[in-house]
Scaffold this active site. Structure first.
Site, short mmCIF file in Angstrom:
data_model
loop_
_atom_site.label_atom_id
_atom_site.label_comp_id
_atom_site.label_asym_id
_atom_site.label_seq_id
_atom_site.Cartn_x
_atom_site.Cartn_y
_atom_site.Cartn_z
CG HIS A 81 101.61 30.08 -7.20
ND1 HIS A 81 101.07 29.58 -6.03
CD2 HIS A 81 102.06 31.32 -6.89
CE1 HIS A 81 101.20 30.47 -5.06
NE2 HIS A 81 101.79 31.55 -5.57
CD GLU A 83 100.86 24.37 -8.40
OE1 GLU A 83 101.02 23.66 -7.40
OE2 GLU A 83 101.32 25.53 -8.48
CB CYS A 111 98.69 27.33 -2.62
SG CYS A 111 98.33 28.37 -4.06
CB CYS A 114 97.54 26.33 -7.38
SG CYS A 114 98.83 27.57 -7.59
#
Length: 191
Positions: A81, A83, A111, A114
């Site tokens: 992701h 991040e 999320c 993350c």
């Protein structure tokens, strides 16, 4: 019924002002988020268009340390992701697993995976644009807020989560016609 609130002493006022300064999004937050949205929008003209971009800044100097977009597709890595990718780049650059003294900006609320990585890396502050609820309109999401992950951290260390900041602008990444086609493809593969 009249409710009276006792006056704050000077130490309490200073503490309240310091807390407000660290939990209230600023004009600088909005400017950084707009710049991050503009950078993330550039992915719409690449083979890997994504609405998820992240950038890490030194909290004290304002210097950008790392910026990344979601790379799940090209890296064939469900943990890549935006991040996580930015945190990996920043830690590698610093040769440290700690990002204490840094702030993460992200076009969408992190999320749980993350946000947990933000906690493990000791990032001081997270500033997000679109919300988890916004992202869920376009694809599968784990519906646990970043604030909830931070609140469940033990020992109870302080992690500041601010957002949404520039939410409408961040949503333009999700509603871009290129992304609408990509979301259809992603959602077709999730069944």
């Amino acid at each position: 019924m009249l409710l009276t609130i006792p006056a704050l002493n000077s130490a309490q006022k200073a503490l309240a002002q310091t807390a407000a300064a660290h939990t209230t999004p600023t004009g600088l937050d909005a400017a950084r988020m707009r710049a991050l949205v503009d950078w993330t929008m550039l992915t719409m003209s690449t083979p890997n268009p994504v609405p998820f971009g992240a950038e890490i800044f030194s909290t004290s100097t304002g210097q950008s340390l790392a910026r990344a977009a979601n790379a799940v597709g090209p890296q064939h890595d469900p943990s890549a992701h935006g991040e996580i990718h930015a945190i990996r780049l920043a830690c590698q650059k610093l040769q440290s697993s700690s990002l204490h003294g840094y702030t993460l900006y992200t076009t969408c609320e992190p999320c749980p995976m993350c946000m947990a990585c933000c906690v493990w890396s000791n990032i001081d502050r997270v500033v997000y644009g679109a919300t988890i609820d916004d992202a869920a309109r376009f694809g599968r999401q784990i519906m646990i807020s970043a604030r909830e992950v931070a609140a469940q951290t033990r020992p109870a260390t302080h992690y500041t989560v601010d957002g949404p900041v520039e939410r409408d602008r961040c949503l333009t990444l999700f509603t871009n016609p290129v992304m609408k086609n990509v979301f259809r493809q992603w959602n077709a593969h999730q069944d």
